[in-house]
Design a protein around this motif. Structure first.
Motif, PDB file in Angstrom:
ATOM      1  N   ARG B  38       0.982  -1.139   0.053  1.00 18.22           N
ATOM      2  CA  ARG B  38      -0.188  -0.133  -0.008  1.00 18.22           C
ATOM      3  C   ARG B  38       0.969   1.259  -0.052  1.00 18.22           C
ATOM      4  N   LEU B  39       0.671   2.133  -0.954  1.00 25.45           N
ATOM      5  CA  LEU B  39       1.609   3.286  -1.428  1.00 25.45           C
ATOM      6  C   LEU B  39       1.454   4.365  -0.160  1.00 25.45           C
ATOM      7  N   VAL B  40       2.426   4.671   0.541  1.00 25.66           N
ATOM      8  CA  VAL B  40       2.009   5.864   1.377  1.00 25.66           C
ATOM      9  C   VAL B  40       3.218   6.805   1.082  1.00 25.66           C
ATOM     10  N   PRO B  45       7.393   4.454   5.981  1.00 28.09           N
ATOM     11  CA  PRO B  45       7.343   3.166   5.530  1.00 28.09           C
ATOM     12  C   PRO B  45       5.900   2.920   4.955  1.00 28.09           C
ATOM     13  N   MET B  46       5.895   1.680   4.271  1.00 27.01           N
ATOM     14  CA  MET B  46       4.747   1.065   3.792  1.00 27.01           C
ATOM     15  C   MET B  46       4.403  -0.072   4.511  1.00 27.01           C
ATOM     16  N   ALA B  47       3.078  -0.588   4.269  1.00 25.77           N
ATOM     17  CA  ALA B  47       2.806  -1.972   4.680  1.00 25.77           C
ATOM     18  C   ALA B  47       2.484  -2.806   3.436  1.00 25.77           C
ATOM     19  N   LEU B 120       7.787   5.026  -5.749  1.00 22.73           N
ATOM     20  CA  LEU B 120       7.010   4.087  -6.338  1.00 22.73           C
ATOM     21  C   LEU B 120       5.664   4.542  -6.590  1.00 22.73           C
ATOM     22  N   GLU B 121       4.881   3.896  -8.006  1.00 18.92           N
ATOM     23  CA  GLU B 121       3.647   4.404  -8.327  1.00 18.92           C
ATOM     24  C   GLU B 121       2.648   3.208  -8.169  1.00 18.92           C
ATOM     25  N   VAL B 122       1.487   3.599  -8.154  1.00 22.45           N
ATOM     26  CA  VAL B 122       0.489   2.545  -8.036  1.00 22.45           C
ATOM     27  C   VAL B 122       0.617   1.793  -9.476  1.00 22.45           C
ATOM     28  N   VAL B 146       1.892  -2.380  -6.278  1.00 18.55           N
ATOM     29  CA  VAL B 146       1.738  -1.371  -5.434  1.00 18.55           C
ATOM     30  C   VAL B 146       0.187  -0.942  -5.819  1.00 18.55           C
ATOM     31  N   VAL B 147      -0.331  -0.678  -4.752  1.00 13.99           N
ATOM     32  CA  VAL B 147      -1.894  -0.315  -4.911  1.00 13.99           C
ATOM     33  C   VAL B 147      -2.424   0.966  -3.989  1.00 13.99           C
ATOM     34  N   PRO B 148      -2.894   1.695  -4.014  1.00 13.05           N
ATOM     35  CA  PRO B 148      -3.358   3.171  -3.593  1.00 13.05           C
ATOM     36  C   PRO B 148      -3.460   3.007  -2.053  1.00 13.05           C
TER      37      PRO B 148
END
Lengths: 189, 152
Positions: B38-40, B45-47, B120-122, B146-148
């Motif tokens: 999930r793109l933050v 950090p992201m999950a 990163l991009e969705v 990578v998701v929104p």
């Protein structure tokens, strides 16, 4: 028989009154703060004056629960009837000012909704706000990379247009439940 | 004409046999599905979320992960108690019993992906190497999508 009936009604009333979240009307002080917003301006509660606000306390280095809760709140606000949606303001208060400067906050809140305002402040300013709502947060010891964890309150606080705290939306609520509660509180009867 | 029919029949038979071999071939001991990051925004950090199914007959354990796209990856679980949320490092990893699965999902188990190395991009694919105990090979590369940030 009648007494039992009344008692049952009272008990049912006390339990949840049909809210998915927690009704906190009259239990806490009205909203008051001095913080820095995502544009670097010093702001007070006046920034929200006259319109209701849903406020969440977290930090941007929180990859799981913060985005999950904020995304649900943003989705819920988009599903509200237009009049309520246009009125409701969203706020994200970072309790991690060391890492969350205005630019970081702005980029973060913008990913969820252009109606969400990022706020943070000095430890003292944050404490003055969080104490009013019995919100606790704490910092772990940094690891070898300087990363550290922040534990924090997980509920969204909803204030009405007079900035009185009215509702706590727990992080466990799904979008439809948030929509129902927000609409019930803020929608025209 | 007869020859042509025979060739067609042979091809059909061969295709059938290949299909049958494919069906009975031993399945992969593990299967990772719905792998997503999930793109933050903002460099934080992201999950990473996924479902790992253990098709083997052994108890396996996810003990770590690395990725060329992140400086550091840890296995975390979000714990909410008394209205307070915190993350707990799963220092012993995550055990998965035979036939069972481990679900990494929001407000629960997640890969904590720290220090993103590039923007990163969705829609991007990110490789994350999962490291297990109890199966061979121990390392399993998985492509995460990578998701929104607004996806649940």
């Amino acid at each position: 028989m009648v007494i039992t009936g009344v008692l049952a009604l009272l008990l049912a009333g006390c339990a949840d009154e049909g809210w998915h979240g927690k009704n906190i009307t009259g239990l806490m002080q009205e909203l008051e703060f001095t913080l820095t917003d995502e544009n670097g301006n010093t702001v007070t509660e006046e920034v929200f004056a006259g319109r209701p606000v849903a406020m969440y306390f977290g930090f941007t280095h929180c990859p799981d629960i913060c985005p999950t809760t904020l995304a649900r709140l943003a989705a819920a606000s988009r599903r509200l009837p237009e009049s309520v949606r246009e009125d409701l303001q969203l706020a994200f208060v970072s309790v991690d000012p060391a890492r969350d400067g205005p630019a970081q906050l702005g980029e973060y809140t913008g990913a969820f909704s252009d109606r969400m305002l990022g706020l943070t402040g000095t430890r003292k300013q944050l404490q003055a706000l969080t104490r009013r709502y019995r919100i606790t947060y704490g910092y772990d010891e940094p690891d070898a990379n300087g990363d550290y964890e922040v534990s924090h309150s997980s509920a969204i606080f909803v204030f009405d247009a007079e900035l009185e705290p009215r509702l706590m939306l727990l992080d466990s609520l799904e979008v439809p439940q948030m929509v129902e509660d927000l609409n019930r509180l803020l929608g025209s009867p | 004409m007869k020859l042509a029919s025979a060739i067609v029949a042979l091809v059909v038979l061969l295709a059938g046999a290949l299909w049958w071999v494919g069906q009975v071939a031993p399945e992969s001991p593990i299967e990772v599905g719905n792998a997503r990051v999930r793109l933050v925004p903002g460099g934080g950090p992201m999950a990473g979320y996924m479902e790992i199914r253990n098709h083997s007959e052994d108890v396996i354990r996810l003990v770590g992960a690395t990725s060329p796209a992140f400086g550091n990856v840890m296995i975390h679980r979000t714990i909410v108690s008394d209205g307070r949320a915190r993350m707990e490092h799963q220092s012993d990893g995550v055990q998965i019993l035979p036939g069972d699965s481990a679900v990494f999902k929001p407000r629960d188990l997640h890969l904590m992906l720290m220090q993103p190395r590039g923007a990163l991009e969705v829609g991007d694919q990110v490789e994350i190497m999962l490291r297990f105990e109890g199966i061979a090979p121990a390392e399993w590369p998985v492509a995460f999508t990578v998701v929104p940030v607004t996806s649940q």
